[in-house]
Design a protein around this motif. Sequence first.
Motif, PDB file in Angstrom:
ATOM      1  N   ALA A  70       0.814  -1.216   0.000  1.00 53.22           N
ATOM      2  CA  ALA A  70       0.000   0.000   0.000  1.00 53.22           C
ATOM      3  C   ALA A  70       0.845   1.263   0.000  1.00 53.22           C
ATOM      4  CB  ALA A  70      -0.941  -0.005   1.202  1.00 53.22           C
ATOM      5  N   GLU A  71       1.979   1.245   0.635  1.00 54.02           N
ATOM      6  CA  GLU A  71       2.828   2.427   0.688  1.00 54.02           C
ATOM      7  C   GLU A  71       4.041   2.229  -0.198  1.00 54.02           C
ATOM      8  OE1 GLU A  71       3.853   3.354   4.670  1.00 54.02           O
ATOM      9  OE2 GLU A  71       1.792   3.778   5.292  1.00 54.02           O
ATOM     10  N   GLY A  72       4.336   3.240  -0.989  1.00 51.99           N
ATOM     11  CA  GLY A  72       5.487   3.132  -1.869  1.00 51.99           C
ATOM     12  C   GLY A  72       5.505   4.227  -2.906  1.00 51.99           C
ATOM     13  N   PRO A  73       6.528   4.234  -3.745  1.00 52.09           N
ATOM     14  CA  PRO A  73       6.714   5.297  -4.735  1.00 52.09           C
ATOM     15  C   PRO A  73       5.916   5.033  -5.999  1.00 52.09           C
ATOM     16  CG  PRO A  73       8.504   3.735  -4.880  1.00 52.09           C
ATOM     17  CD  PRO A  73       7.631   3.262  -3.752  1.00 52.09           C
ATOM     18  N   PRO A  74       5.937   5.970  -6.964  1.00 54.98           N
ATOM     19  CA  PRO A  74       5.405   5.683  -8.299  1.00 54.98           C
ATOM     20  C   PRO A  74       6.070   4.442  -8.886  1.00 54.98           C
ATOM     21  CG  PRO A  74       5.817   8.026  -8.059  1.00 54.98           C
ATOM     22  CD  PRO A  74       6.396   7.369  -6.843  1.00 54.98           C
ATOM     23  N   LEU A  75       5.354   3.719  -9.709  1.00 53.51           N
ATOM     24  CA  LEU A  75       5.853   2.438 -10.206  1.00 53.51           C
ATOM     25  C   LEU A  75       7.035   2.584 -11.154  1.00 53.51           C
ATOM     26  CD1 LEU A  75       2.518   0.491 -10.747  1.00 53.51           C
ATOM     27  CD2 LEU A  75       4.276   0.062  -9.039  1.00 53.51           C
ATOM     28  N   ILE A  76       7.080   3.671 -11.905  1.00 47.82           N
ATOM     29  CA  ILE A  76       8.171   3.878 -12.852  1.00 47.82           C
ATOM     30  C   ILE A  76       8.929   5.130 -12.436  1.00 47.82           C
ATOM     31  CG2 ILE A  76       8.797   4.286 -15.261  1.00 47.82           C
ATOM     32  CD1 ILE A  76       6.202   2.869 -16.046  1.00 47.82           C
ATOM     33  N   CYS A  77      10.213   4.979 -12.186  1.00 47.38           N
ATOM     34  CA  CYS A  77      11.045   6.091 -11.713  1.00 47.38           C
ATOM     35  C   CYS A  77      12.170   6.312 -12.709  1.00 47.38           C
ATOM     36  CB  CYS A  77      11.612   5.764 -10.340  1.00 47.38           C
ATOM     37  SG  CYS A  77      12.803   6.971  -9.735  1.00 47.38           S
ATOM     38  N   ILE A  78      12.172   7.465 -13.362  1.00 46.72           N
ATOM     39  CA  ILE A  78      13.223   7.809 -14.314  1.00 46.72           C
ATOM     40  C   ILE A  78      13.949   9.039 -13.791  1.00 46.72           C
ATOM     41  CG2 ILE A  78      13.788   8.334 -16.711  1.00 46.72           C
ATOM     42  CD1 ILE A  78      12.452   5.603 -16.306  1.00 46.72           C
TER      43      ILE A  78
ATOM     44  N   VAL B 107      -1.454   6.402  -6.147  1.00 51.39           N
ATOM     45  CA  VAL B 107      -0.081   6.899  -6.288  1.00 51.39           C
ATOM     46  C   VAL B 107       0.235   7.026  -7.778  1.00 51.39           C
ATOM     47  CG1 VAL B 107       2.361   6.366  -5.889  1.00 51.39           C
ATOM     48  CG2 VAL B 107       0.673   5.928  -4.105  1.00 51.39           C
ATOM     49  N   PRO B 108       0.877   8.116  -8.217  1.00 46.66           N
ATOM     50  CA  PRO B 108       1.176   8.281  -9.646  1.00 46.66           C
ATOM     51  C   PRO B 108       1.952   7.108 -10.231  1.00 46.66           C
ATOM     52  CG  PRO B 108       1.587  10.321  -8.475  1.00 46.66           C
ATOM     53  CD  PRO B 108       1.313   9.287  -7.432  1.00 46.66           C
ATOM     54  N   THR B 109       1.776   6.899 -11.506  1.00 43.99           N
ATOM     55  CA  THR B 109       2.487   5.827 -12.199  1.00 43.99           C
ATOM     56  C   THR B 109       3.944   6.183 -12.430  1.00 43.99           C
ATOM     57  OG1 THR B 109       0.502   5.059 -13.336  1.00 43.99           O
ATOM     58  CG2 THR B 109       2.594   4.567 -14.390  1.00 43.99           C
ATOM     59  N   LEU B 110       4.216   7.436 -12.766  1.00 49.16           N
ATOM     60  CA  LEU B 110       5.523   7.803 -13.297  1.00 49.16           C
ATOM     61  C   LEU B 110       6.116   8.983 -12.546  1.00 49.16           C
ATOM     62  CD1 LEU B 110       7.594   7.452 -15.645  1.00 49.16           C
ATOM     63  CD2 LEU B 110       6.143   8.949 -17.001  1.00 49.16           C
ATOM     64  N   ARG B 111       7.392   8.853 -12.171  1.00 51.37           N
ATOM     65  CA  ARG B 111       8.130   9.962 -11.575  1.00 51.37           C
ATOM     66  C   ARG B 111       9.346  10.255 -12.435  1.00 51.37           C
ATOM     67  NH1 ARG B 111       9.945   8.825  -5.791  1.00 51.37           N
ATOM     68  NH2 ARG B 111      11.839   7.912  -6.677  1.00 51.37           N
TER      69      ARG B 111
ATOM     70  N   VAL C 285      -2.792   8.221 -17.563  1.00 51.64           N
ATOM     71  CA  VAL C 285      -1.420   8.385 -17.104  1.00 51.64           C
ATOM     72  C   VAL C 285      -1.377   9.373 -15.956  1.00 51.64           C
ATOM     73  CG1 VAL C 285       0.909   9.030 -17.784  1.00 51.64           C
ATOM     74  CG2 VAL C 285      -0.587   7.903 -19.419  1.00 51.64           C
ATOM     75  N   ASP C 286      -0.926   8.919 -14.803  1.00 52.10           N
ATOM     76  CA  ASP C 286      -0.786   9.787 -13.643  1.00 52.10           C
ATOM     77  C   ASP C 286       0.690  10.071 -13.444  1.00 52.10           C
ATOM     78  OD1 ASP C 286      -3.538   9.652 -13.072  1.00 52.10           O
ATOM     79  OD2 ASP C 286      -3.222   7.715 -12.109  1.00 52.10           O
ATOM     80  N   ILE C 287       1.000  11.330 -13.146  1.00 52.56           N
ATOM     81  CA  ILE C 287       2.391  11.751 -13.136  1.00 52.56           C
ATOM     82  C   ILE C 287       2.716  12.506 -11.868  1.00 52.56           C
ATOM     83  CG2 ILE C 287       4.067  13.201 -14.336  1.00 52.56           C
ATOM     84  CD1 ILE C 287       2.464  12.285 -16.839  1.00 52.56           C
ATOM     85  N   GLN C 288       3.865  12.214 -11.289  1.00 52.99           N
ATOM     86  CA  GLN C 288       4.374  13.021 -10.190  1.00 52.99           C
ATOM     87  C   GLN C 288       5.216  14.110 -10.812  1.00 52.99           C
ATOM     88  OE1 GLN C 288       7.496  11.740  -7.173  1.00 52.99           O
ATOM     89  NE2 GLN C 288       5.611  11.466  -6.031  1.00 52.99           N
ATOM     90  N   ALA C 289       4.702  15.328 -10.767  1.00 54.16           N
ATOM     91  CA  ALA C 289       5.281  16.412 -11.546  1.00 54.16           C
ATOM     92  C   ALA C 289       6.439  17.072 -10.826  1.00 54.16           C
ATOM     93  CB  ALA C 289       4.208  17.462 -11.813  1.00 54.16           C
TER      94      ALA C 289
END
Length: 512
Positions: free
Chosen positions: A304-312, A336-340, A357-361
């Motif tokens: 349940a707790e964690g970062p976006p699934l894709i981290c670039i 939680v956003p998909t992409l960071r 697409v959800d994004i951590q901006a």
Amino acid sequence: MKRLSVKDCGALGDGLADDAPAFQRALDSGATTIRVPRGTYRIASTLRVRSGTTLVAAADARVFSCGETPKRRGDFLLTNAEDPHGCRDITLRGGIWDGNNPGRCNTKPSDLFDPDAWSGVVLNFDGVRNLRLENLTVANSVTYNIRLCRIDGFSFRHIRFQSDRIAFNQDGLHFAGCCRNGRVFDVQAISKGQTNDDLVALNADDSLVRLENRDLVCGPIENIVFTRLRAEDCHTIIRLLSVNSTIRNIRFRDVEAGCREFAVNADAARYCRTPLFRDEDHPGGVGYLDNIRFDGLRVHATRAEGPPLICIESNAAGFQIRGFARDRVRDARPDVPTLRVRHVREGTRILETEEAVDIQAPKDARARTRFPSRVLLEKGLFEVTSPYGYRTHPVTGEADSFHAGVDGALWDGRMLVETGICAWEHGTVLEAEDSDGHAGTFVTIRHAGGLVSRYCHLERGSLRVAPGAQVARGGLLGWMGQTGRATGAHLHFEMKKDGNPVDPVPFLKELA
């Protein structure tokens, strides 16, 4: 071709006797094929495989590391023998290769930086040309299951990882520097919680003073195809670790897994216990990810707790993800956003084809007009980055230049998400060509009510329609590109009413 069984050399396979001397006699005999029959084999010293050897184990042959033997740097369950001319042509097929992590002496040393400490690795291959691993299981590792460095020309098929005990740094396939020219097919973590680090780690750079990485090197990793990766509940599916060394020409096909942390992690080890650099020393970012492609990436978070699934967080060129799906039903952190994307140069490109697409901006990202899936883009959100009307031309610098359409993609500060380009509404294709003009590759469609839509700068050679064709609303026309007069990959979309240009945004809002 000489064939030999380890039992011919005295191995008992009763799980009690130390069978390492018998195995090594067979491996040193000059036989090209060594058989390991059904049985349980206790190994108290490292097995070393010479060039030109094929080691074939029965499916139910279990070869395990003795838990009562103290270990130090350079010890493994099995590795290749050192050869001044270089090792080559080694095949390991079948069997269960067990690191026996419950063993009393099979524990990770407390001092991570002890120069003489045991690495905890089960299978180790360094400096091998033409390496084949097939139909085998690696079980109960202390750290890495399979460690690879300086290998050239390899084929891995049907590899399984399992462990009854969860431990730190249980990578599945761990590639260090100078690995190239290989194919990997069907890798699975078959017990829940495994692998408890990266299922596949491509670490072109790393901390070489850590006990897991002693005797490895940093260097490029290139020209590898991975097909069919599976895990129920691993820590991270894929790590791409590059700071100074290049990772290039890598393909991932048919990846489906649940993960507690990352589906794809390219954070350049910023948050590890042993970071490799300081951000303030690299204002332009770090890393060299070149021509990395995913075709079919289906993932969900299992914690349940964690970062976006894709981290670039590494510089990339030609980084593409197609066929992405996030299983929102099974996902433990769907909000939680998909992409960071952070710490990357302007123009770093990521391709994405998710329904939403959800994004951590980044903090400096600007809000833009967005339209939902199937409005111009095959999947994802279309964001207007340059509106209709007068503007300063981005190429010529001309002030008050009239812009007869809107430009857009899925931008977020320094990151671009691309996808297929779709028809705004059903109609008849008037033009579809790979042009050398300002519009580049483009499509023009006539609609009812005197409306004509135009789609410019598509990827050359990607067109899926021809003049005269009937297209439906949302029909695929081609792929977003950077052809013609364009400063970056995007879509230029125009609308005309009775031959006169009009602002496309009201038409997009009506459809949305």
